[in-house]
Design an enzyme around this catalytic site. Sequence first.
Site, short mmCIF file in Angstrom:
data_model
loop_
_atom_site.label_atom_id
_atom_site.label_comp_id
_atom_site.label_asym_id
_atom_site.label_seq_id
_atom_site.Cartn_x
_atom_site.Cartn_y
_atom_site.Cartn_z
N GLU A 1 27.39 52.48 30.96
CA GLU A 1 27.99 53.15 29.80
C GLU A 1 27.92 54.68 29.86
O GLU A 1 27.22 55.30 29.07
CB GLU A 1 27.31 52.66 28.52
N GLU B 1 27.44 43.08 28.92
CA GLU B 1 26.52 43.10 27.77
C GLU B 1 27.27 42.64 26.53
O GLU B 1 28.41 43.06 26.29
CB GLU B 1 25.99 44.51 27.47
#
Length: 455
Positions: free
Chosen positions: A163, A351
Amino acid sequence: MSQSNDFYWGTSVAAYQIEGAWQEDGKGLSIWDAFSNKKGNTYLNQTANVSCDFYHRYEADLDIMQSLGIRHFRFSLAWSRIMPQGTGHVNQKGIDFYNRLIDSCIKRGIEPWVTLYHWDLPHVLEQKGGWTNRHVVDWFKDYSEICLKHFGDRVKYWMILNEPMVFTGAGYFLGIHAPGKRWLKNFIPAMHHAALCQAEGARIVKHYQPQAQVGTTFSCSYVTPFSNSPRDVQAAQRVDALLNRLYIEPSLGMGYPVKDLPFLNRVEKYFRNGDEKLLSFEYDFIGIQNYTREVAKYSWWMPFVNADLVKAANRGIEPTLMGWEVYPECIYQMLHKFASYPGVKKIFVTENGAAFPDKVENNRVHDTKRTQYLKDHIAQVLRAREEGIRVDGYFVWTFMDNFEWAEGYRPRFGLVHIDFDTQQRIIKDSGYWYRDWISQQTTILNASLVQTVQK
Ligand code: FCB
């Protein structure tokens, strides 16, 4: 996109959030060690100095994982454990730890999925400017090479960054994550250098292990406008560009989304000849990480994006412990969005999960809300897959409760409950549910394979 028969069910963790042993066996400090050990930066000034003590307890934790039938484990490597000075000297004890961890996974039939960088830059590199310093590209290349040389023979799945939008946005623009820097003067160079490292790291993986599957992971949120007014609709477009397009587009050779976010023009100052090309890479897969949706509203006072996010609680919606709305369709929308880029070959949901208040009762945790969350989101992933989206795996965030960055230990996301005083582990009901789900899926898959063979 074409379908494959395999679908991988796994869980994800990150080094800093679980390992503890923050100063053991020659490990250097990371920016998160420095940040959390400074008062005022995290919930109740909590740190991950010990956390789940995974560094010492990984064997027992992998036993639990194996008992649940989880065959895919995504974890990250702590750069400062491997290279305490960030570059140059390699700490053999750090290498030994990850060798043991990787071998212990393989011994149990668990596939290791390795992320090179999940937010824990060596602190010494931050003292030289960290992600804002162009040299980070060379530091990161050195580190990536060391990892590939030592672990490349056994690790088949690599992810470069976790991320980048979150660690550059929260760490270099908002200052709420390590290293606590702010404003565009930090964010813009950090963004560009992170985007360069992403592609450079991927090239290194392929150079050392051409057979390996290499990807990188992007955070994403389904963004909807607060109202149908053109101002809110345009605000939602800008937020979408910022949250969802900022890193994937340059990595596909499309450049930064400057048209929707003109302030990104400032990146030109940090561009060198050839960067356009250096930014892009043909990834084997991308990981998308999605938790919620965002509702965007026009705002005149919010700088650069002129948009505000309307929190779930302010929309009369009961939020999770992170303040996030539960909106399962968001993951389906994101799979469609990312799959629509022609350069994206394959997606894994690397995720997804939720934090709810958990209670231990007679050694059990009846976390029905989490189980429901997982069921509903998985259903949306499979819906997208049935429609032809090439999504080949799903990883729950997270295996066990851990240190949730600036939020400390308050939000618990795990399938396994941790008592942080005694280090006792208790498998939650959601963990047992995931075990049963995986075993049922494997049975179905095997049955359909048999059918295919019999035809
Ligand atoms: C993601 C992070 C992960 C965890 C979850 C809740 O943004 O990658 O480490 O904090 O959110």
